[in-house]
Design an enzyme around this catalytic site. Structure first.
Site, PDB file in Angstrom:
ATOM      1  N   ASN A 105     -14.278   8.505  -2.062  1.00 21.30           N
ATOM      2  CA  ASN A 105     -14.904   7.317  -2.635  1.00 21.30           C
ATOM      3  C   ASN A 105     -14.591   6.154  -1.702  1.00 21.30           C
ATOM      4  OD1 ASN A 105     -15.647   8.797  -4.942  1.00 21.30           O
ATOM      5  ND2 ASN A 105     -13.714   8.317  -5.960  1.00 21.30           N
TER       6      ASN A 105
ATOM      7  N   CYS B  49       0.824  -1.198   0.000  1.00 22.03           N
ATOM      8  CA  CYS B  49       0.000   0.000   0.000  1.00 22.03           C
ATOM      9  C   CYS B  49       0.868   1.262   0.000  1.00 22.03           C
ATOM     10  CB  CYS B  49      -0.920   0.018   1.234  1.00 22.03           C
ATOM     11  SG  CYS B  49      -1.872   1.536   1.401  1.00 22.03           S
TER      12      CYS B  49
ATOM     13  N   HIS C  64      -8.848   6.967   2.694  1.00 24.99           N
ATOM     14  CA  HIS C  64      -8.313   8.189   2.104  1.00 24.99           C
ATOM     15  C   HIS C  64      -9.384   8.892   1.286  1.00 24.99           C
ATOM     16  CE1 HIS C  64      -8.171   5.642  -1.454  1.00 24.99           C
ATOM     17  NE2 HIS C  64      -7.932   6.705  -2.186  1.00 24.99           N
TER      18      HIS C  64
ATOM     19  N   CYS D 238       0.466   3.605   3.427  1.00 18.77           N
ATOM     20  CA  CYS D 238       1.053   3.240   4.714  1.00 18.77           C
ATOM     21  C   CYS D 238       2.413   3.928   4.829  1.00 18.77           C
ATOM     22  CB  CYS D 238       1.210   1.730   4.832  1.00 18.77           C
ATOM     23  SG  CYS D 238      -0.365   0.831   4.932  1.00 18.77           S
TER      24      CYS D 238
ATOM     25  N   GLN E 292      -9.779  12.493  -1.700  1.00 17.98           N
ATOM     26  CA  GLN E 292      -9.082  13.260  -2.724  1.00 17.98           C
ATOM     27  C   GLN E 292      -9.547  14.706  -2.703  1.00 17.98           C
ATOM     28  OE1 GLN E 292      -8.515  11.064  -6.602  1.00 17.98           O
ATOM     29  NE2 GLN E 292      -9.981   9.655  -5.671  1.00 17.98           N
TER      30      GLN E 292
END
Length: 369
Positions: free
Chosen positions: A179, A77, A192, A80, A194
């Site tokens: 999303n 990821c 997360h 991280c 955006q």
């Protein structure tokens, strides 16, 4: 008090840490590791914006995004924090981190789009900026499960980025969103969101801004359209979910989606940056509660899109613009999703499979724990 520390990644992109500790900025400057990856300097290449003469809308063409990271395993990821084994997009531990997207739909170049005309092939660079905001260094979990202090830091980060991006050359609108869920099309499981800085006013926002300005002028500058809608919902009461001192949430009368919630500040503000400290505090309490209500409707997490509608940067739209969150989900039953088919996708004419009043009742009854 949220502190901000700006640094650069190995290819020149900006990375900003947001921390709740007062001395965090100094500690980061003194001890935080830098990005140790060997990356080529970021090029100046930008995608393309093409004008659709039939609709009067700009469309971004971002073919370079075909190669972006897509649902990697947890040990790969990019959100991280880096460790002794693997280097990621975020070199050190963090509370909230914001960085320029490596695969942006808009930017990194800034500039103003040309005034379109009736020519059939108007194109320009897709100016603007796209940022990723990581809500936590923990790979598992969701926004709704974050503690109050962390959500409060996220709110401050949204506010700071809205203000900073709005001041950039050519930016006409700032859009903060999340999303959540594979059904929505996320490419990373890590919690997360955006932030987009558009070089134009997005089509839906443009329509809403014009209606809002018309209502505001007709009222003699005494009322916004969003505040009028909120007042009507609070008076009716049937679709209300929660009422606070500074914010209220309801299912809109003409909801398009099976699950749709509007979270609205009682005071007219054009964007998140204009919220007071007390308003941000209440937002940090109520917003996660709404997300938990969504998740508690069914036995599995509910996919959603959380979209912050902020007034465009243009001054003409600021007094009539009224910040609000639109929280939507295509989930219409435990094992069913609503798809945008012919009427919605081709004509923009939505057909809702659920009654907004029934949805509001279910959300009121849902546990917020």
């Amino acid at each position: 008090m949220t502190t901000m520390t700006s640094t650069r990644l190995a290819d020149g992109r900006e990375l900003i840490y947001f921390d709740s500790a007062p001395d965090a900025a100094k500690r980061r400057r003194d001890t935080a590791p830098s990005d140790g990856r060997q990356l080529d300097p970021r090029g100046g290449g930008t995608g393309e914006a093409r004008f659709d003469v039939l609709t009067g809308e700009w469309v971004a063409v971002a073919a370079h995004r075909q190669n972006r990271t897509h649902l990697p395993p947890a040990d790969e990821c990019p959100l991280c924090p880096s460790d002794g084994v693997r280097q990621t997009e975020i070199p050190s531990g963090y509370e909230v981190a914001v960085f320029e997207n490596r695969f942006p739909s808009f930017g990194p170049q800034l500039g103003a789009l040309p005034a379109p005309d009736d020519a059939p092939a108007v194109r320009a660079p897709a100016y603007g900026r796209c940022e990723v905001i990581s809500f936590t260094e923990d790979h598992v979990g969701s926004f709704g499960s974050l503690p109050f202090e962390r959500v409060r830091t996220v709110v401050d980060a949204w506010a700071q980025r809205t203000e900073a991006l709005s001041a950039m050359t050519g930016v006409q609108q700032v859009f903060c969103f999340e999303n959540r869920g594979a059904e929505i099309g996320v490419t990373l499981h890590h919690p997360h969101g955006q932030i987009y800085a558009y070089p134009f006013i997005a089509p839906r926002s443009a329509g809403m801004a014009k209606l809002a300005r018309r209502h505001y002028l007709r009222s003699g500058g005494l009322e916004t359209l969003t505040s009028s809608a909120l007042a009507a919902e609070r008076t009716d009461g049937e679709r209300m979910i929660v009422e606070g001192n500074h914010f209220s949430a309801y299912v809109p009368f003409a909801a398009r989606w099976p699950l749709e919630i509007h979270l609205v500040p009682h005071r007219q503000v054009p964007d998140i940056a204009a919220l007071t400290g007390e308003e941000r505090d209440e937002l940090a309490e109520l917003y996660p509660q709404l997300l938990r209500r969504l998740d508690n409707l069914y036995n599995s997490p509910t996919p959603y899109i959380a979209a912050w509608h902020q007034a465009p940067v243009a001054h003409d739209f600021r007094p009539s613009g009224h910040l609000h969150l639109q929280l939507t989900s295509p989930r219409r039953a435990e094992d069913k999703l609503k798809y945008l088919a012919g009427s919605e996708a081709a004509m923009g004419a939505f057909i809702n499979d659920t009654a907004p009043e029934d949805t509001a009742a279910r959300l009121r009854a849902a546990d917020t724990a």
